[in-house]
Write a protein that holds these residues in place. Structure first.
Motif, PDB file in Angstrom:
ATOM      1  N   PHE A 197       0.920  -1.349   0.144  1.00  0.00           N
ATOM      2  CA  PHE A 197       0.140   0.130  -0.051  1.00  0.00           C
ATOM      3  C   PHE A 197       0.756   1.194   0.066  1.00  0.00           C
ATOM      4  O   PHE A 197       1.596   1.240   0.940  1.00  0.00           O
ATOM      5  CB  PHE A 197      -0.924  -0.236   1.346  1.00  0.00           C
ATOM      6  N   LEU A 248      -2.912   6.021  -5.693  1.00  0.00           N
ATOM      7  CA  LEU A 248      -2.762   5.090  -4.917  1.00  0.00           C
ATOM      8  C   LEU A 248      -2.175   3.838  -5.756  1.00  0.00           C
ATOM      9  O   LEU A 248      -2.642   3.607  -7.043  1.00  0.00           O
ATOM     10  CB  LEU A 248      -4.183   4.754  -4.537  1.00  0.00           C
ATOM     11  N   VAL A 283      -1.711  -0.054  -4.794  1.00  0.00           N
ATOM     12  CA  VAL A 283      -2.263  -1.310  -3.692  1.00  0.00           C
ATOM     13  C   VAL A 283      -2.353  -2.514  -4.341  1.00  0.00           C
ATOM     14  O   VAL A 283      -2.854  -2.690  -5.534  1.00  0.00           O
ATOM     15  CB  VAL A 283      -3.570  -0.809  -3.075  1.00  0.00           C
ATOM     16  N   GLU A 292     -10.035  -2.889  -0.849  1.00  0.00           N
ATOM     17  CA  GLU A 292     -10.507  -1.557  -0.481  1.00  0.00           C
ATOM     18  C   GLU A 292      -9.396  -0.525  -0.079  1.00  0.00           C
ATOM     19  O   GLU A 292      -8.639  -0.991   0.613  1.00  0.00           O
ATOM     20  CB  GLU A 292     -11.805  -1.527   0.198  1.00  0.00           C
ATOM     21  N   VAL A 293      -9.551   0.810  -0.419  1.00  0.00           N
ATOM     22  CA  VAL A 293      -9.023   1.681   0.342  1.00  0.00           C
ATOM     23  C   VAL A 293     -10.109   2.633   0.790  1.00  0.00           C
ATOM     24  O   VAL A 293     -11.000   3.086   0.249  1.00  0.00           O
ATOM     25  CB  VAL A 293      -7.998   2.750  -0.708  1.00  0.00           C
ATOM     26  N   ALA A 312      -5.503   0.462   3.432  1.00  0.00           N
ATOM     27  CA  ALA A 312      -5.981  -0.433   2.501  1.00  0.00           C
ATOM     28  C   ALA A 312      -6.646  -1.659   3.338  1.00  0.00           C
ATOM     29  O   ALA A 312      -6.023  -1.914   4.643  1.00  0.00           O
ATOM     30  CB  ALA A 312      -4.825  -0.891   1.686  1.00  0.00           C
ATOM     31  N   CYS A 362      -8.546  -5.652   2.761  1.00  0.00           N
ATOM     32  CA  CYS A 362      -8.911  -6.604   2.027  1.00  0.00           C
ATOM     33  C   CYS A 362      -9.760  -7.614   2.632  1.00  0.00           C
ATOM     34  O   CYS A 362      -9.418  -7.925   3.875  1.00  0.00           O
ATOM     35  CB  CYS A 362      -7.940  -7.140   0.843  1.00  0.00           C
TER      36      CYS A 362
END
Length: 875
Positions: free
Chosen positions: A690, A712, A714, A727-728, A763, A765
């Motif tokens: 990230f 970003l 990621v 997701e961020v 970040a 997930c």
């Protein structure tokens, strides 16, 4: 098969006869069982137990050599005796005495008598009867007969209970001699060693002429010591009745409609022992091999089961199930058999086995590596390496050996090598080593006579090379050596073993050294710290403390402390002492218990918050939302991962911390510094990268007032199971997403997002799949934030601040009403922690123009610049 010989007409001695025996022997004889008995599957008629009534046929007393005879009139392959001898010996090794405090055999091999078989054709066959060979003394201490057994049979004990008082430990052996149980107290245990159980000697005399009728048995004593016979039974089987075959697992099959559990409970065996009766969970090998999640256990489910018994028995034994008798000789000789009615059948599951020396090796180096290993037979049985349990005990504080059970799958921790017996034919293996090696599931073919086995693991991710190291912040009960083994097998670089108080139980306190544990190695560091706990106010972990530990470890009463323990110290006092001694302060299983921990984060006393409750396939949990509320009020702490391992149902590192130490050498201090700096993420599997404009977690980015556009980068890589969403979030709100409906081993986000002011980006997930353990957790990860400073603006969410104040005011209310007080000064000191934290939040509100209980800003809103800067922990 059996014919009991009546001795009542020839008994010549009562059990309590004075002068016949040495005094300890005389007392022990009176404790021997009499009447109708079955020992080792052989029935005996032992006469009366009444005092003064003859119930022994004795010979050899006072040096007598006068023989005694017993009428037999039968045929047999073996004559099985329940007999005994006096402890006094006429010959002994020089220097031996007969007055040891514990009964011992001092004259093994002393010739006491000859047992002479007189056949109907007047021929004879004589067998010498020697001390500790064919017969033994009534009491001995770990000097069982060489050719005879004590009458106490082998007894299986249920590992999971129920247990008599003080017997949990002994039941873990699953095996006992005599009735299930043992001395119930240390004093009784000592007494049992000094005064062992009284035992008949059970001896099977082989008949050299089983075709001939035996007319009588003549006992010809030598006069060396008294010998007594309680019973004789003729046995007509083909094999020695007291010699068992190796343990075999027999799969049972019943007619349809049978209650399987009741049938298993009814199973009994006459010349052997049923070690276990259980139902083996069947499995589909091809489905198992193709599962997307590997190395993380299996979900308990309602798959089909095969009823089975583990038996060790004589070739002539019979297994009886639901009243149906099944001779075991054809099972041993052909591998399977069925009762005469066809109602019950048995099949040997592993007719051929071979002893294997195995290795789990790194595919690149070819060197052995510690790993977690599961091996399974095609029928579904777990095949543990030698030294590991067949059934792992995953109860709390009951088994802290090198084993673990994940859902329905049992594993052994190995150092890279293992030994054990495997069945010839197909064997299924699973090997895993943390999150950077690809777990292996494979079908192997074990050949007859095979002696070696190699399993290769591929390391396809090397985060260590980029400066990332792994740690479990929260482990209980293991020894430092076992903690090191399990950590190495799970790919951990640091394992924090925590001493703790649980009422009046103190665990791992003896392992505290105030320095790195001697069990550590270059790449696996073990440190014994403490988890300091207060049942209402919260828990706080003292990691890496030098010198004396931070005591007391618990206050405030049961169940963390003990009844009546006062609330004597604030967590901030523990935290300050920890830091003074070079330690790292972590809040375990954030945010529970939920009270003073809020104040400690507000006051900047916390370095890391531990997250592991990935219970659902979402990251929007109470724990993370609580973290977001703190961040949105400007209070910072890193995320860390730990397991709170307290049983063999949780693997170390199932949730772990990744921390970036950069180019520094691995040490506890370099890892702790990385946590303090916020260069971390917590994960139960995925490996996250990230960066925001090249800045990584723990960094702070400055933008113009009002924010700006940020790039970003990621990615999430998951080797143990696919992930579904990456997701961020910005101030808790999702601003970028990558998804894979069917799951993927890698997800990537590379895009720009607009931020509208100060705050933080992180970040996260998550997978729809779980990693199985005592607390099943979804495969997920979450980073510490990258912070954004828009001009002089500071992030501040007033409704969240009011919420935090309410929780802290609740803590003060508890202190004032329900807490047990040590003294007024201590009460005031603990209360001042809340007062100072509430004042700090109020000051921030006031600086931003918010009155008390104002709710002007929504979740994630920004206030104005705070003139004093961040008073929480900064990076």
């Amino acid at each position: 098969m059996f014919q009991q010989i009546g001795l009542s007409s020839v008994y010549n001695t009562a059990r309590g006869s004075a002068g016949m025996w040495e005094e300890p022997t005389a007392r022990a004889i009176q404790r021997l069982p009499g009447g109708t008995q079955t020992f080792w599957g052989v029935p005996f008629d032992l006469g009366t137990e009444e005092r003064g009534q003859p119930s022994l046929l004795t010979a050899g007393s006072a040096g007598s050599t006068v023989p005694v005879s017993v009428s037999v009139a039968g045929t047999a392959t073996y004559l099985v005796f329940a007999h005994l001898c006096d402890s006094r010996a006429s010959t002994t090794v020089a220097g031996q005495t007969a007055d040891y405090s514990v009964p011992v055999v001092t004259a093994p091999g002393e010739h006491l008598a000859d047992y002479v078989l007189v056949y109907a054709d007047s021929t004879t066959a004589s067998t010498p009867v020697r001390r500790r060979f064919e017969v033994n003394q009534v009491m001995t201490r770990m000097q069982s007969g060489f050719m005879c057994r004590p009458h106490q049979d082998l007894t299986p004990m249920p590992m999971r209970g129920p247990y008599p008082a003080n017997m949990w430990g002994r039941y873990q052996t699953e095996a006992s001699v005599g009735p299930a149980g043992a001395p119930a107290s240390p004093r009784e245990d000592l007494q049992s060693k000094q005064n062992p159980a009284a035992s008949w000697s059970i001896y099977a005399l082989p008949n050299p002429h089983p075709e001939k009728e035996i007319a009588e048995l003549r006992i010809e004593p030598t006069g060396a010591a008294t010998i007594g016979v309680g019973a004789v039974t003729l046995f007509s089987g083909a094999d020695h009745p007291l010699r068992h075959q190796p343990l075999e697992t027999l799969a049972l099959k019943f007619r349809s409609g049978v209650n399987v559990a009741a049938a298993l409970d009814s199973a009994k065996i006459n010349l052997g022992v049923i070690a276990r009766r259980y139902q083996i969970q069947q499995f589909d090998p091809e489905t198992w091999l193709a599962e997307p999640v590997k190395g993380r256990g299996e979900a308990p489910d309602d798959r089909q089961f095969t009823p089975a018994v583990d038996v060790a028995a004589s070739m002539d034994a019979s297994l009886t199930v639901s009243g149906e008798e099944l001779p075991l000789r054809p099972v041993y000789e052909t591998g399977e058999a069925t009762t005469a009615s066809g109602a019950v059948s048995a099949r040997v599951l592993s007719p051929q086995r071979t002893w294997i020396h195995g290795r789990v090796v790194d595919d690149a180096t070819g060197l052995p590596v510690p790993a977690r290993l599961h091996m399974r037979a095609p029928d579904g049985r777990y095949l543990p390496p030698y030294g590991h349990r067949h059934e792992v005990n995953d109860n709390w504080f009951e088994d802290y050996g090198a084993d673990v059970k994940l859902g329905d799958t049992q594993y052994a921790y190995i150092d890279g090598t293992f030994q054990g017996e495997l069945p010839v034919g197909e064997v299924y293996v699973e090997a895993a080593r943390g999150f950077e090696y690809e777990p292996v599931r494979a079908k192997l073919q074990i050949e007859k006579g095979q002696r070696s086995l190699e399993i290769r693991l591929k390391k396809t991710e090397d985060r260590r090379a980029a400066g990332w190291v792994t740690a479990d912040t929260h482990v209980h009960f293991l020894t430092p050596e076992t903690a090191h083994l399990e950590a190495a097998a799970e790919g951990l670089n640091v394992i924090n073993l925590l001493a703790a108080q649980w009422g009046d139980l103190f665990t791992n306190v003896g392992d505290i050294t105030g320095r790195q544990s001697g069990a550590s190695s270059d790449e696996t560091i073990v440190w014994v710290g403490t988890e300091n706990r207060q049942h209402f106010l919260g828990h706080i972990s003292m990691l890496g403390v030098r010198g004396e530990p931070v005591f007391p470890m618990s206050t405030g009463g049961a169940t963390e402390g003990y009844f009546g323990d006062p609330t004597a110290r604030a967590m901030s006092e523990w935290a300050d002492e920890c830091r003074e001694k070079g330690g790292l302060v972590v809040v375990p299983h954030f945010p529970f218990p939920h009270s003073e921990i809020i104040a400690e984060v507000v006051r900047g006393r916390v370095d890391g918050l531990e997250f592991w409750d990935f219970w659902t396939p979402t990251m929007d949990t109470f724990s993370f939302h609580e973290y977001y509320r703190l961040l949105n009020c400007g209070y910072r702490a890193a995320v860390v991962g730990g397991t709170d391992k307290m049983s063999a149902g949780m693997p170390v590192g199932n949730v772990r911390t990744y921390a970036n130490i950069g180019d520094d050498a691995l040490s506890f201090d370099s890892w702790a510094d990385a946590v303090r700096a916020g260069r971390t993420y917590t994960t139960s599997g995925p490996l996250i990268s990230f960066a925001v404009e090249g800045h990584e977690p723990g960094d702070e980015i400055t933008t113009p007032p009002g924010g700006g556009r940020l790039h970003l980068d990621v990615s999430a890589v998951s080797l143990t199971g696919p992930v579904h969403r990456l997701e961020v979030v910005f101030n808790g709100r999702v601003v970028a997403t990558a998804e894979a409906a069917g799951g993927a081993s890698r997800l990537v986000i590379s895009e720009e997002v607009d931020v509208t002011g100060s705050g933080w980006l992180a970040a996260r997930c998550v997978s729809n799949h779980r990693a199985w353990s005592v607390w099943p957790q979804h495969i997920a990860a979450h980073t510490s934030p990258v912070f954004v400073k828009a001009g002089r603006d500071e992030v501040f969410d007033n409704p969240a601040a009011e919420y935090l104040v309410t929780v802290m005011e609740g803590g003060m209310a508890w202190l004032d009403t329900l807490a047990t007080r040590a003294d007024p000064e201590r009460h005031a000191k603990v209360r001042s922690v809340f007062e100072e934290a509430v004042a700090e939040v109020r000051a921030r509100q006031a600086a931003r123009g918010h009155g008390v209980h104002s709710h002007e800003d929504g979740e994630g809103g920004q206030g104005h610049s705070h003139p004093h800067g961040e008073s929480g922990h900064t990076h």
